[in-house]
Design an enzyme around this catalytic site. Structure first.
Site, short mmCIF file in Angstrom:
data_model
loop_
_atom_site.label_atom_id
_atom_site.label_comp_id
_atom_site.label_asym_id
_atom_site.label_seq_id
_atom_site.Cartn_x
_atom_site.Cartn_y
_atom_site.Cartn_z
N GLN A 6 -7.05 -4.35 9.05
CA GLN A 6 -6.43 -3.23 9.74
C GLN A 6 -5.12 -3.73 10.36
O GLN A 6 -4.95 -4.93 10.61
CB GLN A 6 -7.39 -2.75 10.84
CG GLN A 6 -6.86 -1.62 11.71
CD GLN A 6 -7.70 -1.45 12.97
OE1 GLN A 6 -8.08 -2.42 13.60
NE2 GLN A 6 -7.95 -0.22 13.34
N GLU A 28 0.83 -1.20 0.00
CA GLU A 28 0.00 0.00 0.00
C GLU A 28 0.87 1.25 0.00
O GLU A 28 1.85 1.34 0.74
CB GLU A 28 -0.92 0.03 1.22
CG GLU A 28 -1.81 1.28 1.26
CD GLU A 28 -2.67 1.36 2.50
OE1 GLU A 28 -3.65 0.58 2.57
OE2 GLU A 28 -2.36 2.17 3.41
#
Length: 310
Positions: free
Chosen positions: A193, A31
């Site tokens: 997460q 990411e």
């Protein structure tokens, strides 16, 4: 004083490093976030250039709170499409956008060759005092967004998962039900997460499987670059006591902190690997060194799984 011999362990484990002999049978994704300045853009593309030879399945680009980085996200994704062979995944949220606006953005991505979307409800807009308020003509949640995107184009869609429960969820069961709705609406996989307790992740996988969720749930791994920031952000994320001790007195020592962070994250990944995990998602913060080092320790080598180059 007579010398006392220390305990000795004979056998192959005594001289075998923890990461020795791993075959590199893992898949990875990374990411990034869209840069704000020319200097940050150079740092981002340096990270992309370094990590691309590891052959990630995809690289995702985040979307700021309240849609604040919409144009920069699109620009970064478009550049990945045109200048690399990597598979970009564009983050898209429900915040401050009507269904028509989201449809227009999705069309632009599709026309640009983007086939993977990370569909999120999104963080509340600062103007809404930290409370998510759906746009009057928008999607109320990520499950609706997934369904809308799938009806528009046959996107590959990733969604978010919360091993230690979303802070706004009414309960762990409600949070898991929400994940199932997103997957049932057409999402392919979930990405977690950040977490630091592998036990929490494995317990979550067990609960998901019991709830009928068979889709892959990729662990989201982030080496700690700023432990003070992690403390502030950890409203629903357990920070183990050993981790507090490991990072003690390192907030003002970035060099040693980076080394300790790489060791801690690599150890976490090694233990996940021992538990059967073979697909890892790294939150890079636009820096390549630690993610690359962890992949190296897990046996992944540049060029062996080459899906793209920058």
């Amino acid at each position: 004083m007579p010398q006392t011999n220390s305990p000795r362990k004979d056998g192959p484990q005594a001289d075998t490093p923890l990461f020795a002999g791993l075959p590199g049978d893992i898949a990875v994704s990374f990411e990034f976030f869209p840069p704000k300045t020319e200097k940050m853009e150079a740092q981002l593309w340096d990270a992309i250039t370094q990590l691309a030879p590891l052959g990630p399945n995809f690289v995702s680009v985040t979307y700021g709170a309240g849609g604040s980085t919409r144009e920069r996200t699109h620009g970064t994704v478009a550049r990945i499409v045109t200048e690399t062979d990597l598979v970009p995944a564009a983050h898209l949220t429900c915040v401050a956008a009507s269904k028509a606006e989201i449809a227009e953005i999705a069309d632009q991505y599709w026309q640009a060759g983007v086939r993977h979307i990370v569909a999120l409800r999104g963080d509340p807009s600062p103007a809404d005092n930290g409370i998510f308020v759906p746009h009057p003509q928008g999607y109320a949640n990520a499950a609706e967004l997934v369904a809308g995107l799938k009806a528009q184009h046959d996107f590959d869609i990733s969604v978010a998962a919360y091993p230690e429960v979303h802070p706004e969820a009414a309960s762990a069961e409600a949070d898991l039900d929400n994940l199932k709705r997103k997957l049932d609406a057409g999402a392919t996989r979930a990405i977690t997460q950040v977490f630091f307790s592998n036990d929490a992740y494995f317990r979550f996988l067990d609960r998901a499987l019991a709830a009928g969720i068979a889709a892959p749930i990729l662990p989201g791994i982030m080496p700690v670059t700023n432990f003070a920031a992690i403390r502030r952000m950890s409203a629903n994320t357990e920070i183990p006591g050993w981790m507090e001790s490991m990072f003690e007195d390192l907030d003002e020592r970035p060099g040693p902190r980076a080394l300790v962070a790489a060791v801690a994250a690599a150890d976490q990944c090694r233990r996940l690997y021992d538990g059967g995990v073979r697909d890892f998602h790294f939150y890079t913060l636009n820096r390549a060194e630690q993610a690359y080092a962890i992949c190296q320790l897990l046996g992944l080598r540049a060029g062996r799984n080459d899906k793209g180059s920058a």
